[in-house]
Each structure stands twice: as C-alpha cells, then as structure tokens.
Scaffold this active site. Sequence first.
Site, PDB file in Angstrom:
ATOM      1  N   ILE A 156       0.839  -1.210   0.000  1.00 16.65           N
ATOM      2  CA  ILE A 156       0.000   0.000   0.000  1.00 16.65           C
ATOM      3  C   ILE A 156       0.870   1.255   0.000  1.00 16.65           C
ATOM      4  O   ILE A 156       0.632   2.199  -0.764  1.00 16.65           O
ATOM      5  CB  ILE A 156      -0.964  -0.009   1.219  1.00 16.65           C
ATOM      6  CG1 ILE A 156      -1.906  -1.216   1.133  1.00 16.65           C
ATOM      7  CG2 ILE A 156      -1.753   1.287   1.282  1.00 16.65           C
ATOM      8  CD1 ILE A 156      -2.748  -1.460   2.363  1.00 16.65           C
ATOM      9  N   THR A 231      -4.167   5.363   7.331  1.00 16.49           N
ATOM     10  CA  THR A 231      -5.125   4.362   6.837  1.00 16.49           C
ATOM     11  C   THR A 231      -4.661   2.969   7.255  1.00 16.49           C
ATOM     12  O   THR A 231      -5.145   1.973   6.731  1.00 16.49           O
ATOM     13  CB  THR A 231      -5.224   4.393   5.289  1.00 16.49           C
ATOM     14  OG1 THR A 231      -3.915   4.216   4.757  1.00 16.49           O
ATOM     15  CG2 THR A 231      -5.838   5.669   4.781  1.00 16.49           C
ATOM     16  N   ARG A 233      -3.360   1.377  10.934  1.00 18.69           N
ATOM     17  CA  ARG A 233      -3.996   0.893  12.168  1.00 18.69           C
ATOM     18  C   ARG A 233      -4.008   2.036  13.179  1.00 18.69           C
ATOM     19  O   ARG A 233      -3.034   2.796  13.282  1.00 18.69           O
ATOM     20  CB  ARG A 233      -3.235  -0.293  12.765  1.00 18.69           C
ATOM     21  CG  ARG A 233      -3.494  -1.623  12.070  1.00 18.69           C
ATOM     22  CD  ARG A 233      -4.932  -2.138  12.246  1.00 18.69           C
ATOM     23  NE  ARG A 233      -5.164  -3.371  11.530  1.00 18.69           N
ATOM     24  CZ  ARG A 233      -5.574  -3.478  10.267  1.00 18.69           C
ATOM     25  NH1 ARG A 233      -5.788  -2.376   9.555  1.00 18.69           N
ATOM     26  NH2 ARG A 233      -5.785  -4.643   9.716  1.00 18.69           N
ATOM     27  N   GLU A 262     -11.542   2.685  17.725  1.00 18.88           N
ATOM     28  CA  GLU A 262     -12.508   2.636  16.616  1.00 18.88           C
ATOM     29  C   GLU A 262     -13.393   1.386  16.685  1.00 18.88           C
ATOM     30  O   GLU A 262     -14.467   1.361  16.088  1.00 18.88           O
ATOM     31  CB  GLU A 262     -11.789   2.660  15.262  1.00 18.88           C
ATOM     32  CG  GLU A 262     -11.059   1.347  14.953  1.00 18.88           C
ATOM     33  CD  GLU A 262     -10.409   1.322  13.568  1.00 18.88           C
ATOM     34  OE1 GLU A 262      -9.973   2.366  13.089  1.00 18.88           O
ATOM     35  OE2 GLU A 262     -10.340   0.234  12.983  1.00 18.88           O
ATOM     36  N   HIS A 294     -12.833   3.161   8.633  1.00 20.33           N
ATOM     37  CA  HIS A 294     -12.072   1.999   8.155  1.00 20.33           C
ATOM     38  C   HIS A 294     -12.628   1.498   6.807  1.00 20.33           C
ATOM     39  O   HIS A 294     -12.945   0.315   6.653  1.00 20.33           O
ATOM     40  CB  HIS A 294     -12.106   0.869   9.201  1.00 20.33           C
ATOM     41  CG  HIS A 294     -10.866   0.022   9.177  1.00 20.33           C
ATOM     42  ND1 HIS A 294     -10.171  -0.327  10.279  1.00 20.33           N
ATOM     43  CD2 HIS A 294     -10.206  -0.538   8.127  1.00 20.33           C
ATOM     44  CE1 HIS A 294      -9.134  -1.072   9.938  1.00 20.33           C
ATOM     45  NE2 HIS A 294      -9.135  -1.206   8.625  1.00 20.33           N
TER      46      HIS A 294
END
Length: 328
Positions: A156, A231, A233, A262, A294
């Site tokens: 990513i 984006t 954790r 979250e 998320h």
Amino acid sequence: MKILFYDTKQYDRDSFEKTMVNFPEITIDFLKTDISHRTVDLAKGYDAVCVFVASDVGSEIVKKLGEYGVRLILLRCAGFNNVDLEEAARQSITVMRVPGYSPEAVAEHALALAFAVNRHIHKAYIKVRENNFSLVGLTGFNFKGKTAGIIGTGKIGAEMARFCQGIGMNVIAYDMYKNPDLDFARYVELDELFRSSDLISLHCPLTKDTYHIIDLEAIEKMKDNVILVNTSRGALISSEDLIRGIRQHKFAGVGLDVYEEEDENVFENRENEILETSITARLLSFPNVIITSHQGFLTEEALESISLTTLQNATSFMSGSPISENVV
Ligand code: NAD
C-alpha cells in the site's frame, strides 16, 4: 468444508455468494454478529471461522475454537494484529489472511483523505449546502513540489508513494526494508522524515515496534502545518498526543481512516447513540480532522479479490498445502 462467517455485512455476503459458485466444496453460514465470548459457541461443528478486521480473536476465543475442533481461522483482511497467534499455534489452528487484495484501494483512500483535508472539502460541502459561498477558512496548499513522507513502503505504501510522485511531490520514505521498485523515493531515518515532510502517510503494520510511532515527541519534530494521514492501524498514533498536537495548531489537517477506540464504531450505525468514548468525540470536534470508518479497502475490486483469496485459502488448507504466503 463448513465455514462460519462472523461480522458479515451485506456487501461481504453479496461478494462471497457470487464467488462461492466456483467453490462447490465449501458451505458458508453468515452471521451478522461478531465473534465474542457469547457467540464463539456457534462455531461448534464448523471446520473454519472467517472474521474481519475488528473481530477480537484473543486467547480465550482461540482456546474455545480449538476445543470445538475449528482448525482454520480465515481473516478476510490483511492485518492480523487482532488474533492471538501464539494461542492459535498451541491449538494447532492455522491462521490465513489476504495479504494484498487491492493495495490501490487503500492508497487511493489515503490520497483522498490528504486532498480532502488540505482543500477543506468536508467543510466546503457543508457550507455550500447552507448557501454559504464564502471562501474564508478554505485555503489549502499545493502538494506539487512539497515533500511526502511514507512510513512503510510495502504494497500500500508503495502505491501511495507512486501517487504522491504522480502529483509532483518529492517522496521520502522510512522502512526497514527498501522497496527496490521505488527508485524515485529517498529512504531516510524516521527523524528526518518527521522534520522534512509536508504530508506524512502511515502504511506500516501495527507491531510492538510501531505502536504509537506517532507520539508527542514525533509530533514535535514535524513541520508546522503538516498533513497526517493514517489508513493503517489506529494505535500507530497516540490519540491523546495527536489531540494535544492538534490543539497546539501543529497540523494543517489530519485524515484518519483508523484511530484508537474505533472498534466500537467500525461499520456500525450509531447515529442515535451518545458516544461514550471521548477520543472519537474529541477528534470529531476539530474542523481540520476528517474521520472515515475503516473504509480504505471498500472498492468493488477489493471485495472481489478478498472473497476469491479467502476461498482459495480455505481450499488450499483443505487440500493439505495451504498457500504459504497467506499463512500468518
Ligand atoms: P505490507 O506487508 O505489504 O507492507 C508493510 C510494510 O511496512 C513493509 O514494507 C514492512 O517492512 C514495513 N514495516 C514493518 N515494520 C515497520 C516499522 N517498524 N517501520 C517502518 N516500516 C515498517 O502491508 P500492506 O499490504 O502495505 O498493508 C499495510 C497496512 O495497511 C496493514 O498492516 C494494515 O494494517 C493496513 N490496511 C488498512 C486497510 C484499510 O481498509 N484501511 C486495508 C488493508 C490494510
């Protein structure tokens, strides 16, 4: 093979039901509820359970799965910090994940958050709907010519680095392993990344080493008016320190697809509830913070890839040779 799916949303079900047609040896029962001490008993009689990113698969749950004869935990996500792997090994339970279903999906969301906080899209949208066409408070800065600092340059992070290069940013990066595909990026020490970046985007996994990698000390090193995007954790950032940094006007903007605490919120409609966790409420109170729930992974391509790889993981396990790179 019988698999019990926990925490299933309609979009999961739609995507898996479409893909299952090609896997006649697998039967799936879908549960909306997540795995917990109260719902783990439902796994009795199943060969495998399939869980998602916010499922808490701690030692007690894993022990029970072992007792019930479950041999496989399928994670339909990349991260695996929510599973007690040591207990799974003790129970001879294999844990498999989907390591790289659509890195572009998450990187595109990271970039979207960076653009949105920089140009105050969240505020502009609301203002114009209220017939307020004033531009006061909406000034951003050009990303072109500025420096993007990417922490973690795996699948990513590498996509995010390419996107940032594509919009004319200088890209610097921090990782223990240099990604040979990113010859345009300059690898630097973390301190230098903090001091030099106009945009910092987090793409490393959550481990003992990366827990609170962004704390007050790190924030103090950052440039004023930096944009921070997470984006990856939530616990990569100390929320208390982030809130302190925001109050000290350190950030031009903060874009969070993930944040500490979250788990209570993720994928739930809580619009009629009073939020009891103060971290979420405080973060939401800042005008320069955008939070999404998320959803970095949530594209059609990613869902299709997640369902295909998860079912391939199940069949490879059944055949006695689980796809090794997907075993955690
Ligand atoms: P990856 O394994 O391909 O890359 C992770 C990179 O981080 C690797 O290059 C690794 O060397 C590096 N790394 C490990 N420890 C580090 C450290 N201490 N400091 C700096 N770098 C370190 O993983 P990926 O597929 O790119 O995913 C990255 C993270 O994104 C996952 O761990 C997951 O938490 C998160 N994720 C979020 C979503 C979402 O919907 N928001 C979806 C998928 C993944």
